[in-house]
Design a protein around this motif. Structure first.
Motif, mmCIF file in Angstrom:
data_model
loop_
_atom_site.group_PDB
_atom_site.id
_atom_site.type_symbol
_atom_site.label_atom_id
_atom_site.label_comp_id
_atom_site.label_asym_id
_atom_site.label_seq_id
_atom_site.Cartn_x
_atom_site.Cartn_y
_atom_site.Cartn_z
ATOM 1 N N MET A 6 0.847 -1.201 0.000
ATOM 2 C CA MET A 6 0.000 0.000 0.000
ATOM 3 C C MET A 6 0.878 1.244 0.000
ATOM 4 N N ASN A 7 0.529 2.210 -0.838
ATOM 5 C CA ASN A 7 1.251 3.489 -0.798
ATOM 6 C C ASN A 7 0.305 4.686 -0.910
ATOM 7 N N SER A 8 -1.012 4.441 -0.949
ATOM 8 C CA SER A 8 -1.992 5.516 -1.030
ATOM 9 C C SER A 8 -2.679 5.680 0.328
ATOM 10 N N VAL A 9 -2.923 6.919 0.712
ATOM 11 C CA VAL A 9 -3.625 7.169 1.977
ATOM 12 C C VAL A 9 -5.005 6.532 1.962
ATOM 13 N N PHE A 10 -5.623 6.439 0.791
ATOM 14 C CA PHE A 10 -6.962 5.862 0.713
ATOM 15 C C PHE A 10 -6.928 4.336 0.845
ATOM 16 N N GLU A 11 -5.835 3.711 0.398
ATOM 17 C CA GLU A 11 -5.677 2.269 0.620
ATOM 18 C C GLU A 11 -5.509 1.987 2.100
ATOM 19 N N TYR A 12 -4.710 2.794 2.766
ATOM 20 C CA TYR A 12 -4.554 2.630 4.211
ATOM 21 C C TYR A 12 -5.883 2.853 4.922
ATOM 22 N N GLU A 63 -3.459 9.865 -4.209
ATOM 23 C CA GLU A 63 -4.253 9.567 -5.399
ATOM 24 C C GLU A 63 -4.927 8.211 -5.223
ATOM 25 N N SER A 64 -6.131 8.096 -5.755
ATOM 26 C CA SER A 64 -6.831 6.808 -5.728
ATOM 27 C C SER A 64 -7.885 6.776 -6.811
ATOM 28 N N SER A 65 -7.993 5.631 -7.482
ATOM 29 C CA SER A 65 -9.016 5.459 -8.513
ATOM 30 C C SER A 65 -10.076 4.450 -8.085
ATOM 31 N N LYS A 66 -9.903 3.857 -6.895
ATOM 32 C CA LYS A 66 -10.860 2.851 -6.432
ATOM 33 C C LYS A 66 -12.115 3.513 -5.886
ATOM 34 N N PRO A 67 -13.277 2.883 -6.073
ATOM 35 C CA PRO A 67 -14.521 3.458 -5.536
ATOM 36 C C PRO A 67 -14.549 3.405 -4.011
ATOM 37 N N VAL A 68 -15.300 4.303 -3.420
ATOM 38 C CA VAL A 68 -15.460 4.344 -1.965
ATOM 39 C C VAL A 68 -16.494 3.303 -1.549
ATOM 40 N N LEU A 69 -16.125 2.446 -0.610
ATOM 41 C CA LEU A 69 -17.054 1.422 -0.135
ATOM 42 C C LEU A 69 -18.101 2.052 0.786
ATOM 43 N N HIS A 118 -12.813 3.569 24.618
ATOM 44 C CA HIS A 118 -13.741 3.308 23.508
ATOM 45 C C HIS A 118 -13.949 4.565 22.670
ATOM 46 N N VAL A 119 -14.067 5.710 23.321
ATOM 47 C CA VAL A 119 -14.196 6.971 22.586
ATOM 48 C C VAL A 119 -12.997 7.174 21.676
ATOM 49 N N GLU A 120 -11.799 6.960 22.211
ATOM 50 C CA GLU A 120 -10.584 7.172 21.419
ATOM 51 C C GLU A 120 -10.464 6.138 20.305
ATOM 52 N N PHE A 121 -10.905 4.910 20.563
ATOM 53 C CA PHE A 121 -10.843 3.881 19.530
ATOM 54 C C PHE A 121 -11.781 4.222 18.370
ATOM 55 N N VAL A 122 -13.006 4.612 18.688
ATOM 56 C CA VAL A 122 -13.944 4.996 17.633
ATOM 57 C C VAL A 122 -13.451 6.254 16.928
ATOM 58 N N ALA A 123 -12.755 7.128 17.660
ATOM 59 C CA ALA A 123 -12.222 8.347 17.038
ATOM 60 C C ALA A 123 -11.206 8.024 15.945
ATOM 61 N N ILE A 124 -10.483 6.911 16.074
ATOM 62 C CA ILE A 124 -9.578 6.483 14.998
ATOM 63 C C ILE A 124 -10.403 6.228 13.731
ATOM 64 N N TYR A 125 -11.500 5.485 13.886
ATOM 65 C CA TYR A 125 -12.396 5.213 12.760
ATOM 66 C C TYR A 125 -12.950 6.511 12.181
ATOM 67 N N LEU A 126 -13.363 7.423 13.054
ATOM 68 C CA LEU A 126 -13.983 8.659 12.583
ATOM 69 C C LEU A 126 -13.019 9.484 11.743
ATOM 70 N N ALA A 127 -11.756 9.562 12.172
ATOM 71 C CA ALA A 127 -10.768 10.326 11.410
ATOM 72 C C ALA A 127 -10.486 9.654 10.068
ATOM 73 N N TRP A 128 -10.303 8.327 10.093
ATOM 74 C CA TRP A 128 -10.050 7.610 8.840
ATOM 75 C C TRP A 128 -11.245 7.714 7.891
ATOM 76 N N ASP A 129 -12.457 7.590 8.440
ATOM 77 C CA ASP A 129 -13.626 7.622 7.573
ATOM 78 C C ASP A 129 -13.820 8.999 6.954
ATOM 79 N N LEU A 130 -13.486 10.044 7.703
ATOM 80 C CA LEU A 130 -13.618 11.403 7.173
ATOM 81 C C LEU A 130 -12.731 11.600 5.951
ATOM 82 N N TYR A 143 -11.442 9.165 4.114
ATOM 83 C CA TYR A 143 -11.725 8.136 3.109
ATOM 84 C C TYR A 143 -12.981 8.442 2.303
ATOM 85 N N ARG A 144 -14.026 8.910 2.987
ATOM 86 C CA ARG A 144 -15.346 8.990 2.370
ATOM 87 C C ARG A 144 -15.536 10.231 1.515
#
Length: 264
Positions: free
Chosen positions: A1-7, A39-45, A84-96, A98-99
């Protein structure tokens, strides 16, 4: 992996906790070394495909047991909840990052830094929990946090209003008193962790404010009016309840007019 969106896709769709932390730190390291692609050409899940670990058991917020902080059991439950708040916050930052595509590269750099800091926060809380004879997943947690993401999966401005400028901003209001409480209880390690989290969260909320105003400007919206509109539309209960830490919220990008509206 070398794209931020792949990560991002890997972190959102692989449930193993340690792998998620390692991938987050790896992406941050690559960015710091100038080796990460934006850069990323893959669709967003779809957001419904995001995977969480099997534990902890997730309960409605009202079903969470109440415990007193001045007992060993209560202190452990508190830090598990913060973990748990901090763990979900990891998801929230990545999803922001990514999406929502098509934004300037600094947007993605900023939210990767937030994901990395949230992963650091989670690791610190988890270590403190383990020192108390517990680990993340041993106790139930509430499922309300991620609902902010699912509710705003198709609206960037609503996401910025609800997550950094509402959910995370609440930490600016309540954490100083919690730090003082644990200082009185003699938990110096807990105080250090909470102080670190509070310091970083000011920056996270400020980023939310900055990008909220940027996106409003791109669409011709007046930011304060748009914030009031989105909170009214998306926040369950009308609007957040105070008291509010005006000093920290001003540093984090809130206006006096926004705070006056929240308070009244």
């Amino acid at each position: 992996m070398n794209s931020v969106f792949e990560y991002a896709e890997a972190c959102l769709h692989r449930a193993d906790i340690d792998e998620k932390l390692a991938l987050t730190h790896s992406a941050m390291r690559l960015m710091n070394e100038g080796k990460l692609s934006f850069e990323s050409s893959k669709p967003v899940l779809p957001i419904a495909s995001v995977k969480f670990p099997e534990r902890p058991e997730l309960l409605p917020p009202r079903a969470m047991p109440k415990r007193k902080l001045n007992t060993a059991e209560g202190a452990a439950a508190f830090f598990h909840a913060i973990g748990h708040v901090e763990f979900v916050a990891i998801y929230l930052a990545w999803d922001l990052l990514y999406r929502f595509r098509g934004l300037p590269e600094p947007f993605y750099r900023d939210w990767l830094r937030v994901a990395d800091e949230e992963a650091q926060h989670f690791a610190l809380i988890r270590k403190h929990l383990q020192g108390m004879g517990r680990d993340y997943g041993d106790l139930p947690a509430h499922f309300g946090l991620w609902e902010h993401a699912t509710d705003t999966a198709d609206n960037l401005l609503a996401r910025l209003a609800l997550v950094p400028r509402c959910m995370e901003a609440r930490g600016l209001d309540v954490t100083p008193a919690l730090i003082e409480k644990f200082r009185q209880l003699g938990d110096t390690a807990g105080v250090a962790v909470l102080t670190r989290i509070l310091t970083d969260e000011v920056g996270h909320v400020e980023l939310g404010s900055r990008w909220f105003k940027y996106v409003c400007g791109q669409h011709g919206f007046e930011p304060e009016a748009k914030y009031r509109e989105l909170i009214g539309l998306y926040y369950k209960g009308g609007k957040p309840k105070g008291p509010f830490n005006r000093e920290m919220r001003i540093i984090a990008g809130f206006s006096n007019a926004e705070l006056d509206w929240l308070e009244h």
